[in-house]
Every structure is written in C-alpha cells, then in structure tokens.
Scaffold this active site. Structure first.
Site, mmCIF file in Angstrom:
data_model
loop_
_atom_site.group_PDB
_atom_site.id
_atom_site.type_symbol
_atom_site.label_atom_id
_atom_site.label_comp_id
_atom_site.label_asym_id
_atom_site.label_seq_id
_atom_site.Cartn_x
_atom_site.Cartn_y
_atom_site.Cartn_z
ATOM 1 N N ASP A 7 0.842 -1.194 0.000
ATOM 2 C CA ASP A 7 0.000 0.000 0.000
ATOM 3 C C ASP A 7 0.887 1.259 0.000
ATOM 4 O OD1 ASP A 7 -2.293 1.713 0.551
ATOM 5 O OD2 ASP A 7 -1.563 1.767 2.625
ATOM 6 N N LEU A 8 0.300 2.398 -0.352
ATOM 7 C CA LEU A 8 1.056 3.661 -0.349
ATOM 8 C C LEU A 8 0.827 4.465 0.934
ATOM 9 C CD1 LEU A 8 0.865 4.992 -4.040
ATOM 10 C CD2 LEU A 8 2.850 4.057 -2.836
ATOM 11 N N ASP A 9 -0.309 5.136 1.049
ATOM 12 C CA ASP A 9 -0.537 6.034 2.186
ATOM 13 C C ASP A 9 -0.571 5.284 3.512
ATOM 14 O OD1 ASP A 9 -1.301 8.925 1.139
ATOM 15 O OD2 ASP A 9 -2.131 7.460 -0.268
ATOM 16 N N GLY A 42 -5.209 3.088 -3.160
ATOM 17 C CA GLY A 42 -6.493 3.688 -3.471
ATOM 18 C C GLY A 42 -6.333 4.933 -4.321
ATOM 19 N N LYS A 211 -8.870 -4.333 -3.462
ATOM 20 C CA LYS A 211 -7.441 -4.626 -3.596
ATOM 21 C C LYS A 211 -7.199 -6.136 -3.595
ATOM 22 C CE LYS A 211 -5.411 -0.441 -1.557
ATOM 23 N NZ LYS A 211 -4.402 0.044 -0.582
ATOM 24 N N ASN A 237 -9.093 -0.471 3.530
ATOM 25 C CA ASN A 237 -9.090 -0.877 2.126
ATOM 26 C C ASN A 237 -8.004 -1.905 1.815
ATOM 27 O OD1 ASN A 237 -7.081 1.083 2.467
ATOM 28 N ND2 ASN A 237 -7.349 1.932 0.418
#
Length: 284
Positions: A7-9, A42, A211, A237
């Site tokens: 994931d990023l954030d 996301g 995801k 998410n």
C-alpha cells in the site's frame, strides 16, 4: 519468489507523501532477488504512476482500490461505473453538501471551490469543538490538492461522463456523522463497493473491485500462487488483500482491524516499516 503487494498512504509513503531512500533500497533488493513488488493503492492511476516515477521505482501497480491493474506499460484490467450510477451518487453527495473527487481515465476531476467547502466544514466543527485539530485537517486537504493528475473544474454537472470511464468517487469529510449517514445510505446497494483509507474518507467504486480481487488477478496473471503472496498495509481498504494473501504484514500505525488480520506487525510508516518488513520476512 514472492509477490509482494504494498500500500502507499500510511505504508510506503511518509507523512510528506514521499518514498524514503531506505524503503526504495529494500524494494530494489527484493526485486534483485527475484521477488515481484506490486504497489496497491487507493490513489488514482495518474497519481500512483507519477509517485513511482519520482521515486525511480519500476513495478506493476494496482490503483483506485483495484479498479486498474497496470503492468509493463499497459493496463491489464480496469473497471468503471455506469454513467447513470455516477450521476445518482453525485446527486446524493451534492444533497448532503459533501466534498468529493471523481476519478476518470483522464485524471481526477476536482472542484475549484472544493477547498472552500472543506474550510467551511472545519470552521463549523471548530465552533462545536474548540479542540478540533485544525492543522491536521488542513494537512489532509493539502494532500488532496497535491495529487498528480488533478483536473480542476467549476462544476461537475456540466461534464459529459460518457467517455470518461469513472472508476471511483472519493469523499472527504471531517464530520463523522455525515460520513456515517452516507455509508448507511449506500451500504445496502448491490452495484457498488464501499471502502475507506481513513476515518475522514469514503471511497465508492464498481462492485467488482477491491485490492484483494486485484491482487488475485495479478497473481494469476503472473502465474504466482497466492500462498506465495504478501500484503503490506495499514487501513480498511487493505483488508481484502490480507484475507487472500499467504502473508499479511500490518504497519505499526495500522488500524486495529488490520493488525488483527495480520501475520506480522512491522514498524510504522515513518520508521521505514516497509523496509524492515521486507528484510525481516522476505529477503533471503
């Protein structure tokens, strides 16, 4: 060989929305050992792609919570919402005076007066609660307006969405009661997916996307068994990835639901938690 979805954030990105040198080096090392790193976010297609380019990372990615899967410079899977559904959801959001963004194949449509709407919401909440964290809220707004691929528009209703392939509507509000009402109104629908990447956010997309579904698709596409897949994330998410991946690694800053579903817990995102996880659980 492992397929590692990151994931990023709140995971790979720092609070400054950048990928640290430590995390980049660990990813390079994992790739050199034959593992495939997949970014799963996301964020929009354009935003995710630019973030990776800025960091000098070359890898497949999943964006829009699974709406778009991208590999070797082409989209290998994508989903979008019917125009009629987009119009209907817009009506609900406008009716409740909520700030929202529209993710399209061309970029993110964002209203020019959107920041004003959010600032008015902050002022209202501050009048109700003097301890309301204004600086944090304004930082959340800045994150939205610093995304790559923004397309500022005066009004959404004047736009013809027929050819735009809308794949996500992103809602941001600091008023929890408004978000709870929205989720209650939409949760019974059979044509939408609802998720969140934070307490101030509701993310609306096509029913088929998550995801987890995108990770399964990517694993099948690359012919890697799901038992050899790893998911690293921090928020709701990401849960669908944790359910199907062979290993789930929660960030130290992850929400409790994610930690409970994880195999391991690593350090926080601002402590190079991804690099720590890769070196401890993936690298030989």
């Amino acid at each position: 060989m492992k397929l590692v979805a990151i994931d990023l954030d709140g995971t790979l990105l720092s609070d400054e929305c950048s990928i640290s040198q430590g995390n980049r080096e660990a990813i390079y090392e994992a790739q050199k050992q034959g593992n495939i790193i997949v970014i799963s976010s996301g964020r929009s297609f354009h935003d995710t792609k630019q973030i990776l380019q800025n960091a000098g990372l070359e890898c497949p990615f999943i964006s829009g919570n699974g709406a778009i899967s991208f590999h070797t410079e082409r989209m290998i899977q994508n989903f979008s919402l019917p125009v009629k559904v987009v119009s209907e959801i817009m009506g609900i959001l406008d009716e409740t005076n909520l700030y929202y963004e529209i993710y399209t194949k061309n970029g993110i449509l964002i209203k020019r007066d959107g920041r004003d709407l959010l600032n008015k919401e902050i002022e209202k909440l501050l009048n109700q609660e003097t301890a309301f964290p204004v600086n944090w809220a304004k930082g959340e707004i800045d994150i939205q307006y610093n995304q790559y691929g923004l397309l500022p528009v005066p009004h959404y209703r004047e736009i013809d969405f027929t050819q735009l392939e809308v794949y996500k509507l992103f809602v941001l509000s600091f008023d929890k009661s408004k978000l709870n009402k929205l989720q209650g109104r939409l949760s019974g629908r059979k044509d939408l997916s609802l998720t969140s990447s934070g307490v101030t956010k509701v993310e609306i997309g096509p029913l088929e996307i998550s995801k987890g579904n995108a990770l399964k698709f990517m694993a099948d596409y690359l012919e890697i068994p799901l038992k050899d897949s790893v998911a690293i994330g921090d928020n709701l998410n990401d849960l669908s990835m944790f359910v199907i991946a062979g290993m789930g690694i929660a960030m130290g800053n992850a929400v409790e639901e994610v930690k409970k579903k994880s195999t391991f817990i690593t350090k926080k995102h601002n402590e190079d938690g991804v690099a720590f996880a890769l070196r401890k659980y993936i690298l030989i």
